[in-house]
Write an enzyme that holds these catalytic residues in place. Structure first.
Site, PDB file in Angstrom:
ATOM      1  N   GLU A 135      -8.447 -10.298  18.043  1.00  0.00           N
ATOM      2  CA  GLU A 135      -9.788 -10.835  17.739  1.00  0.00           C
ATOM      3  C   GLU A 135      -9.737 -11.533  16.385  1.00  0.00           C
ATOM      4  O   GLU A 135      -8.831 -11.272  15.586  1.00  0.00           O
ATOM      5  CB  GLU A 135     -10.817  -9.706  17.708  1.00  0.00           C
ATOM      6  CG  GLU A 135     -10.501  -8.674  16.648  1.00  0.00           C
ATOM      7  CD  GLU A 135     -11.154  -7.323  16.867  1.00  0.00           C
ATOM      8  OE1 GLU A 135     -11.965  -7.181  17.798  1.00  0.00           O
ATOM      9  OE2 GLU A 135     -10.850  -6.414  16.077  1.00  0.00           O
ATOM     10  N   HIS A 140       0.819  -1.223   0.000  1.00  0.00           N
ATOM     11  CA  HIS A 140       0.000   0.000   0.000  1.00  0.00           C
ATOM     12  C   HIS A 140       0.850   1.269   0.000  1.00  0.00           C
ATOM     13  O   HIS A 140       0.343   2.349   0.295  1.00  0.00           O
ATOM     14  CB  HIS A 140      -0.957  -0.005   1.202  1.00  0.00           C
ATOM     15  CG  HIS A 140      -2.067  -0.999   1.062  1.00  0.00           C
ATOM     16  ND1 HIS A 140      -2.885  -1.388   2.102  1.00  0.00           N
ATOM     17  CD2 HIS A 140      -2.508  -1.696  -0.021  1.00  0.00           C
ATOM     18  CE1 HIS A 140      -3.772  -2.275   1.676  1.00  0.00           C
ATOM     19  NE2 HIS A 140      -3.552  -2.485   0.392  1.00  0.00           N
TER      20      HIS A 140
HETATM   21  P1  OAD Z   1      -7.558  -2.509  10.262  1.00  0.00           P
HETATM   22  O1  OAD Z   1      -7.595  -1.252  11.054  1.00  0.00           O
HETATM   23  O2  OAD Z   1      -8.678  -2.788   9.349  1.00  0.00           O
HETATM   24  O3  OAD Z   1      -7.427  -3.745  11.238  1.00  0.00           O
HETATM   25  C1  OAD Z   1      -6.475  -3.766  12.270  1.00  0.00           C
HETATM   26  C2  OAD Z   1      -6.496  -5.125  12.912  1.00  0.00           C
HETATM   27  O4  OAD Z   1      -5.468  -5.113  13.895  1.00  0.00           O
HETATM   28  C3  OAD Z   1      -7.804  -5.463  13.616  1.00  0.00           C
HETATM   29  O5  OAD Z   1      -8.236  -6.739  13.210  1.00  0.00           O
HETATM   30  C4  OAD Z   1      -7.432  -5.482  15.104  1.00  0.00           C
HETATM   31  O6  OAD Z   1      -8.108  -6.505  15.822  1.00  0.00           O
HETATM   32  C5  OAD Z   1      -5.959  -5.800  15.032  1.00  0.00           C
HETATM   33  N1  OAD Z   1      -5.170  -5.326  16.178  1.00  0.00           N
HETATM   34  C6  OAD Z   1      -5.375  -4.274  17.007  1.00  0.00           C
HETATM   35  N2  OAD Z   1      -4.419  -4.201  17.939  1.00  0.00           N
HETATM   36  C7  OAD Z   1      -3.553  -5.221  17.698  1.00  0.00           C
HETATM   37  C8  OAD Z   1      -2.358  -5.694  18.316  1.00  0.00           C
HETATM   38  N3  OAD Z   1      -1.827  -5.103  19.388  1.00  0.00           N
HETATM   39  N4  OAD Z   1      -1.763  -6.777  17.773  1.00  0.00           N
HETATM   40  C9  OAD Z   1      -2.278  -7.414  16.698  1.00  0.00           C
HETATM   41  N5  OAD Z   1      -3.399  -7.015  16.079  1.00  0.00           N
HETATM   42  C10 OAD Z   1      -4.035  -5.941  16.564  1.00  0.00           C
HETATM   43  O7  OAD Z   1      -6.150  -2.500   9.500  1.00  0.00           O
HETATM   44  P2  OAD Z   1      -5.700  -3.320   8.208  1.00  0.00           P
HETATM   45  O8  OAD Z   1      -6.352  -4.648   8.150  1.00  0.00           O
HETATM   46  O9  OAD Z   1      -4.229  -3.246   8.157  1.00  0.00           O
HETATM   47  O10 OAD Z   1      -5.332   0.810   3.413  1.00  0.00           O
HETATM   48  O11 OAD Z   1      -6.306  -2.409   7.073  1.00  0.00           O
HETATM   49  C11 OAD Z   1      -6.054  -2.727   5.747  1.00  0.00           C
HETATM   50  C12 OAD Z   1      -6.004  -1.474   4.932  1.00  0.00           C
HETATM   51  O12 OAD Z   1      -7.196  -0.712   5.156  1.00  0.00           O
HETATM   52  C13 OAD Z   1      -4.901  -0.515   5.329  1.00  0.00           C
HETATM   53  O13 OAD Z   1      -3.665  -0.824   4.746  1.00  0.00           O
HETATM   54  C14 OAD Z   1      -5.414   0.802   4.849  1.00  0.00           C
HETATM   55  C15 OAD Z   1      -6.824   0.677   5.363  1.00  0.00           C
HETATM   56  O14 OAD Z   1      -7.782   1.467   4.816  1.00  0.00           O
HETATM   57  C16 OAD Z   1      -5.138   1.959   2.752  1.00  0.00           C
HETATM   58  O15 OAD Z   1      -5.089   3.036   3.306  1.00  0.00           O
HETATM   59  C17 OAD Z   1      -5.000   1.772   1.298  1.00  0.00           C
END
Ligand code: OAD
Length: 234
Positions: free
Chosen positions: A207, A112
């Site tokens: 989760e 990304h």
């Molecule tokens: P999300 O914000 O959608 O998800 C974050 C995940 O991290 C969630 O499932 C949480 O449960 C988990 N989480 C939170 N704290 C954590 C911890 N301490 N250890 C492990 N996991 C934890 O983020 P992404 O899935 O990365 O794209 O989002 C994907 C894309 O959506 C991003 O790259 C971005 C966003 O919009 C763009 O901007 C193009």
């Protein structure tokens, strides 16, 4: 604890959750960036054409937050795994921060984009290192060709970077590990389904992700606490 053999090819996909313990907000969930900002106003080609100063305000804020962040034990565990597995580990991150690199990872694919790079929105000059903040009243910076300098980020509606290399690594992998990603943003959300049936598939996060049913194992907990143990007293 996971064990690795010399024939293993390991693919690691990281998401915002791997950097959460470093103080970088995730996108979804409580405290997530998309609770306070609308994607279509700050992270899309449409947003860029409509209000590039607002887009730069958003990415300048994110540069400021990321500049203050330090890698956590999950980033360090993955960097050590790279040393141990030599060329047999492929790290693909959806994150635009540089915490994997700060922890010592040398081969990280940023599908990304990268927060500390910019590029021209018009000409084909390659992306360049850029940690500047372009906040109002500053004007949007210009390329020497006259085009506008934009963040080197894959916005919604754009094609992620390095997909050929990523699918090649997915096709080879025997162990797929996803860390801290909600499993809703494509194409990354479907990587696990792409390898399911022929690779062991592991999820690490507090989760279950939306695509949990595609994983053979989910280890629930914070990445910085679970991953170092899972990767074995590294
Ligand atoms: P999300 O914000 O959608 O998800 C974050 C995940 O991290 C969630 O499932 C949480 O449960 C988990 N989480 C939170 N704290 C954590 C911890 N301490 N250890 C492990 N996991 C934890 O983020 P992404 O899935 O990365 O794209 O989002 C994907 C894309 O959506 C991003 O790259 C971005 C966003 O919009 C763009 O901007 C193009």
């Amino acid at each position: 604890m996971l064990t690795f053999s010399s024939s293993d090819r390991v693919f690691v996909l990281t998401g915002a959750g791997v950097s959460a313990e470093s103080g970088i907000p995730t996108f979804r969930g409580v405290g997530g960036l998309w609770r306070n900002y609308r994607i279509e106003e700050v992270a899309s080609p449409h947003a860029w054409h409509r209000d590039p100063r607002l887009v730069w305000e958003f990415y300048s804020m994110r540069r400021r937050v990321a500049s203050a962040a330090k890698p956590n034990p999950a980033h360090f565990a993955l960097a050590k795994l790279e040393n141990i597995l030599q060329g047999h580990l492929f790290v693909c991150t959806q994150n635009v921060d540089n915490l994997h690199e700060q922890a010592g990872s040398r081969n990280v694919v940023h599908m990304h984009g990268q927060l500390f790079k910019s590029r021209c929105d018009t000409c084909s000059h390659p992306p360049f290192d850029d940690a500047n903040l372009y906040e109002p009243p500053a004007e949007v910076p210009r390329c020497e060709c006259g085009g506008r300098i934009r963040p080197h980020i894959c916005w919604f509606g754009e094609v992620p970077f390095e997909l050929d290399q990523i699918y090649h690594a997915l096709d080879q992998c025997t162990l797929f590990i996803a860390v801290g990603t909600s499993g809703v943003v494509e194409p990354a959300a479907s990587f696990v389904a792409h390898v399911a049936g022929r690779a062991r598939t592991v999820y690490v996060g507090p989760e279950n992700p939306a695509n949990a049913s595609s994983f053979t194992e989910c280890y629930l907990g914070k990445a910085g606490e679970v991953l170092p143990d899972l990767l074995g007293a590294l």
